[in-house]
Motif scaffolding. Structure first.
Motif, short mmCIF file in Angstrom:
data_model
loop_
_atom_site.label_atom_id
_atom_site.label_comp_id
_atom_site.label_asym_id
_atom_site.label_seq_id
_atom_site.Cartn_x
_atom_site.Cartn_y
_atom_site.Cartn_z
N CYS A 56 0.83 -1.20 0.00
CA CYS A 56 0.00 0.00 0.00
C CYS A 56 0.87 1.25 0.00
O CYS A 56 1.44 1.61 1.03
N PHE A 57 0.97 1.90 -1.14
CA PHE A 57 1.75 3.13 -1.23
C PHE A 57 1.23 3.95 -2.41
O PHE A 57 0.53 3.45 -3.27
N SER A 58 1.57 5.22 -2.41
CA SER A 58 1.25 6.08 -3.54
C SER A 58 2.37 7.10 -3.69
O SER A 58 3.13 7.35 -2.75
N SER A 59 2.48 7.67 -4.85
CA SER A 59 3.46 8.73 -5.06
C SER A 59 2.99 9.98 -4.31
O SER A 59 1.80 10.12 -4.00
N ILE A 60 3.91 10.87 -4.02
CA ILE A 60 3.55 12.13 -3.37
C ILE A 60 2.51 12.86 -4.20
O ILE A 60 1.51 13.37 -3.67
N ASP A 61 2.70 12.90 -5.51
CA ASP A 61 1.76 13.62 -6.38
C ASP A 61 0.36 13.01 -6.33
O ASP A 61 -0.63 13.72 -6.25
N THR A 62 0.27 11.69 -6.37
CA THR A 62 -1.03 11.02 -6.31
C THR A 62 -1.73 11.31 -4.99
O THR A 62 -2.93 11.60 -4.96
N SER A 63 -0.97 11.24 -3.90
CA SER A 63 -1.54 11.51 -2.59
C SER A 63 -2.05 12.95 -2.49
O SER A 63 -3.14 13.21 -1.97
N LYS A 64 -1.26 13.89 -3.01
CA LYS A 64 -1.68 15.30 -2.96
C LYS A 64 -2.88 15.57 -3.85
O LYS A 64 -3.75 16.37 -3.50
N LYS A 65 -2.94 14.91 -5.00
CA LYS A 65 -4.09 15.09 -5.89
C LYS A 65 -5.37 14.61 -5.22
O LYS A 65 -6.44 15.18 -5.45
N ASP A 66 -5.27 13.58 -4.40
CA ASP A 66 -6.44 13.03 -3.72
C ASP A 66 -7.08 14.04 -2.76
O ASP A 66 -8.27 13.99 -2.53
N ARG A 67 -6.30 14.96 -2.24
CA ARG A 67 -6.82 15.95 -1.30
C ARG A 67 -6.81 17.37 -1.88
O ARG A 67 -6.95 18.36 -1.16
N GLN A 68 -6.65 17.49 -3.20
CA GLN A 68 -6.46 18.78 -3.85
C GLN A 68 -7.57 19.78 -3.57
O GLN A 68 -7.30 20.97 -3.39
N SER A 69 -8.81 19.35 -3.52
CA SER A 69 -9.90 20.31 -3.28
C SER A 69 -9.79 20.94 -1.90
O SER A 69 -10.07 22.13 -1.74
N LEU A 70 -9.36 20.18 -0.91
CA LEU A 70 -9.15 20.74 0.43
C LEU A 70 -7.98 21.71 0.43
O LEU A 70 -8.06 22.81 0.98
N THR A 71 -6.89 21.32 -0.21
CA THR A 71 -5.72 22.19 -0.32
C THR A 71 -6.08 23.50 -0.99
O THR A 71 -5.71 24.58 -0.51
N ASP A 72 -6.80 23.43 -2.09
CA ASP A 72 -7.20 24.64 -2.81
C ASP A 72 -8.05 25.56 -1.94
O ASP A 72 -7.87 26.78 -1.96
N LEU A 73 -8.95 24.98 -1.17
CA LEU A 73 -9.78 25.78 -0.28
C LEU A 73 -8.94 26.48 0.78
O LEU A 73 -9.07 27.69 1.00
N TYR A 74 -8.06 25.74 1.42
CA TYR A 74 -7.20 26.32 2.45
C TYR A 74 -6.29 27.41 1.88
O TYR A 74 -6.12 28.47 2.48
N LEU A 75 -5.73 27.16 0.72
CA LEU A 75 -4.85 28.16 0.09
C LEU A 75 -5.63 29.41 -0.28
O LEU A 75 -5.13 30.53 -0.14
N LYS A 76 -6.85 29.24 -0.74
CA LYS A 76 -7.70 30.39 -1.08
C LYS A 76 -7.88 31.30 0.13
O LYS A 76 -7.68 32.52 0.04
#
Length: 141
Positions: A56-76
């Motif tokens: 069970c593993f994912s690349s950093i990019d895949t993991s970050k894409k999975d939570r991108q909508s939350l990241t975008d909201l926080y950055l906004k």
């Protein structure tokens, strides 16, 4: 999408009605890595008992894409309001470009949620040391 919209409304309300009028600071902490994206296996057998680090593993990019909508909201919000700061522990729990459930024979996650094990806390200690020693957090006297 509904969850993000509800969070957007709640954060805006908190910021405008609590944080700004009280000249406070809100720290938005982004989500942890998601090493087990779309994985199906027996957590207890494959990870806990067998200690298989490749199950069970994912690349950093895949993991970050999975939570991108939350990241975008926080950055906004951190861009709109000076009193809102964004911090992200994600990369402190991924190593050599991979977010894995096991690192150096230490089980990092207790389940698929992901909830960190107490052994994984050492990596968050590094995160908090860096955050607390940075210019991001300025304590008022």
């Amino acid at each position: 999408k509904d969850t993000i919209n509800n969070l957007n409304t709640a954060l805006k309300n908190i910021i405008e009605n609590q944080i700004l009028p009280n000249d406070s600071t809100l720290y938005l902490i982004d989500d942890l890595p998601k090493p087990c994206i779309d994985s199906e296996f027996n957590w207890y057998r494959d990870v806990v008992q067998l200690g298989n680090p490749n199950i069970c593993f994912s690349s950093i990019d895949t993991s970050k894409k999975d939570r991108q909508s939350l990241t975008d909201l926080y950055l906004k919000f951190s861009e709109l309001y000076q009193n809102v700061k964004y911090i992200d522990p994600h990369d402190y729990l991924c190593f050599e470009g991979i977010c894995n459930v096991i690192y150096k024979e230490i089980l990092l996650y207790a389940d698929l949620s992901p909830h960190l094990t107490s052994d994984a806390n050492i990596y968050l200690e590094y995160f908090w040391e860096d955050i607390l020693s940075s210019d991001l957090i300025n304590f008022k006297n």
